[in-house]
Motif scaffolding. Structure first.
Motif, PDB file in Angstrom:
ATOM      1  N   PHE A  95       0.841  -1.194   0.000  1.00 14.07           N
ATOM      2  CA  PHE A  95       0.000   0.000   0.000  1.00 14.07           C
ATOM      3  C   PHE A  95       0.881   1.251   0.000  1.00 14.07           C
ATOM      4  O   PHE A  95       1.593   1.516   0.976  1.00 14.07           O
ATOM      5  N   PRO A  96       0.855   2.041  -1.078  1.00 11.32           N
ATOM      6  CA  PRO A  96       1.754   3.191  -1.178  1.00 11.32           C
ATOM      7  C   PRO A  96       1.447   4.301  -0.173  1.00 11.32           C
ATOM      8  O   PRO A  96       2.315   5.117   0.131  1.00 11.32           O
ATOM      9  N   ASN A  97       0.221   4.337   0.358  1.00 12.73           N
ATOM     10  CA  ASN A  97      -0.157   5.380   1.308  1.00 12.73           C
ATOM     11  C   ASN A  97       0.192   5.008   2.750  1.00 12.73           C
ATOM     12  O   ASN A  97      -0.119   5.755   3.683  1.00 12.73           O
ATOM     13  N   MET A  98       0.831   3.866   2.936  1.00 16.95           N
ATOM     14  CA  MET A  98       1.212   3.421   4.276  1.00 16.95           C
ATOM     15  C   MET A  98       2.727   3.329   4.383  1.00 16.95           C
ATOM     16  O   MET A  98       3.412   3.085   3.392  1.00 16.95           O
ATOM     17  N   SER A  99       3.228   3.476   5.587  1.00 21.79           N
ATOM     18  CA  SER A  99       4.654   3.282   5.831  1.00 21.79           C
ATOM     19  C   SER A  99       4.971   1.788   5.810  1.00 21.79           C
ATOM     20  O   SER A  99       4.071   0.937   5.745  1.00 21.79           O
ATOM     21  N   GLU A 102       3.373   0.152   8.789  1.00 15.26           N
ATOM     22  CA  GLU A 102       1.920   0.048   8.627  1.00 15.26           C
ATOM     23  C   GLU A 102       1.559  -1.057   7.645  1.00 15.26           C
ATOM     24  O   GLU A 102       0.569  -1.773   7.836  1.00 15.26           O
ATOM     25  N   ASN A 103       2.350  -1.215   6.594  1.00 10.75           N
ATOM     26  CA  ASN A 103       2.119  -2.309   5.652  1.00 10.75           C
ATOM     27  C   ASN A 103       2.267  -3.661   6.339  1.00 10.75           C
ATOM     28  O   ASN A 103       1.437  -4.556   6.158  1.00 10.75           O
ATOM     29  N   TYR A 106      -0.700  -4.535   8.558  1.00  9.94           N
ATOM     30  CA  TYR A 106      -2.036  -4.437   7.968  1.00  9.94           C
ATOM     31  C   TYR A 106      -2.911  -5.651   8.301  1.00  9.94           C
ATOM     32  O   TYR A 106      -4.055  -5.518   8.747  1.00  9.94           O
ATOM     33  N   ARG A 138       8.182   5.481   3.286  1.00 11.58           N
ATOM     34  CA  ARG A 138       7.097   5.196   2.366  1.00 11.58           C
ATOM     35  C   ARG A 138       7.554   4.132   1.374  1.00 11.58           C
ATOM     36  O   ARG A 138       8.759   3.980   1.113  1.00 11.58           O
ATOM     37  N   ASP A 140       7.355   4.048  -1.822  1.00 15.16           N
ATOM     38  CA  ASP A 140       8.022   4.568  -3.020  1.00 15.16           C
ATOM     39  C   ASP A 140       9.451   5.016  -2.746  1.00 15.16           C
ATOM     40  O   ASP A 140      10.174   5.397  -3.666  1.00 15.16           O
TER      41      ASP A 140
END
Length: 347
Positions: A95-99, A102-103, A106, A138, A140
């Motif tokens: 998930f690109p919106n998570m660190s 956080e990934n 999940y 992140r 990315d």
């Protein structure tokens, strides 16, 4: 790290797959995977290996009559969330919106894991994958190898009973792929987890698999250990797909296999065969009477520690061998070749 989940035995019975447009992706398949075993599904694109993995995961349903069993219990109608398996996709699906942290956490959040236990487990996974310093990054901002470690950590965080990997190293460069292959092998051995690994890379399959399932056109061509598959291929497809296989045409006569380029000694060769096969390690350069065959060099590739030669002996394709001989080879040069009789195969 101590895992609490018992490894899983997986059984597929009569699992075929036909898609809505009528495409037959998988013929009825029977497969038994032992608890704690790493099984590699190997084959070219479109052979059914990923479809098989997705049926095990619960992402695809087999055709009517197909059954998936986990430790003897039917799980065919259950979704991936209810099967308690971890999945690592070719694209990693992070998930690109998570660190990074956080990934990894999940799946634990979906299971409503208490905050302290979640934080401890994420920390454990970060340490196991040696990516503690990346926790707040992140996605990315990560390299391909780092993303692969995050995907593995996320799949293992929920303590799955089986780990399913769909070509996880395909997107990486060759050097990194080799390094991570070693890491994955060490990780699977240490955890003792049941793993099913999909790849089209023969070296990957040979390195990681306790057993390899070679697939062709939606069917199983052969199941065996890496050594069995390599040394005793069951079909011509397996022989040609796994590694390099030399093939030379001829006939059996007087205790040997007679070819246009010479005679290979072969006691006990099946009388009816018209083709002999052998691996590159079973052929070497030879001089004078020690040579069984003679041919001319079609190509020579210097690889640093060895030279790979392609030698024409009058067949459809040149014979391939590698030599550590420290000299230059010229195109068209005549060389003698010796074949190890113990390496001869016929199908």
């Amino acid at each position: 790290m101590t895992e609490t989940m018992k490894p899983l035995a997986i059984t597929l019975t009569g699992c075929a797959k036909t898609f809505a447009d009528g495409t037959k992706a998988l013929e009825p398949l029977d497969l038994a995977i032992n608890a704690g075993e790493t099984v590699v599904l190997l084959g070219p694109s479109g052979c059914g290996k990923t479809t098989t993995l997705r049926i095990i995961a619960g992402l695809e349903q087999p055709d009517a009559g197909g059954k998936v069993m986990f430790d003897g219990e039917g799980v065919t109608p259950l979704s991936i969330e209810k099967r308690n398996v971890g999945m690592v996709f070719q694209s990693y699906a992070l998930f690109p919106n998570m660190s990074v942290a956080e990934n990894i956490g999940y799946g634990l959040r979906l299971r409503k894991t208490p905050t302290e236990a979640l934080r401890a487990r994420v920390g454990e996974m970060l340490a196991m994958m040696r990516i503690e310093k990346l926790a707040d990054r992140r996605i990315d901002q990560l390299s391909g190898g780092q993303r692969q470690r995050v995907a593995l950590a996320r799949a293992l965080a929920v303590r799955p009973r089986a780990l399913l990997l769909d070509e996880p190293l395909t997107a990486l460069d060759a050097k990194l792929r080799d390094a991570l292959r070693i890491e994955i092998d060490e990780l699977l051995r240490r955890l003792g987890i049941t793993a099913v690994y999909v790849t089209h890379d023969q070296a990957e399959a040979m390195a990681l698999g306790d057993r390899i399932v070679v697939m062709e056109h939606g069917k199983v061509a052969q199941i065996g250990t890496p050594r069995d598959i390599y040394q005793r291929p069951a079909t011509l497809f397996v022989a040609d797909f796994i590694g390099t296989m030399n093939r030379v045409q001829g006939r059996v006569a007087n205790g040997g296999f007679v070819t246009a380029a010479g005679t290979i000694p072969w006691a006990g060769a099946p009388a009816h065969i018209t083709e002999a096969m052998f691996r590159p390690q079973d052929i070497s350069l030879a001089e004078g009477g020690d040579a069984h065959l003679r041919g001319t060099i079609a190509a020579a590739f210097f690889l640093g520690d060895r030279t790979r030669l392609a030698v024409n002996v009058g067949g459809e394709k040149p014979l391939i061998l590698e030599t550590g001989t420290r000299r230059d080879f010229k195109h068209g040069e005549t060389v003698g070749l010796r074949i190890d009789p113990h390496g001869l195969l016929s199908l």
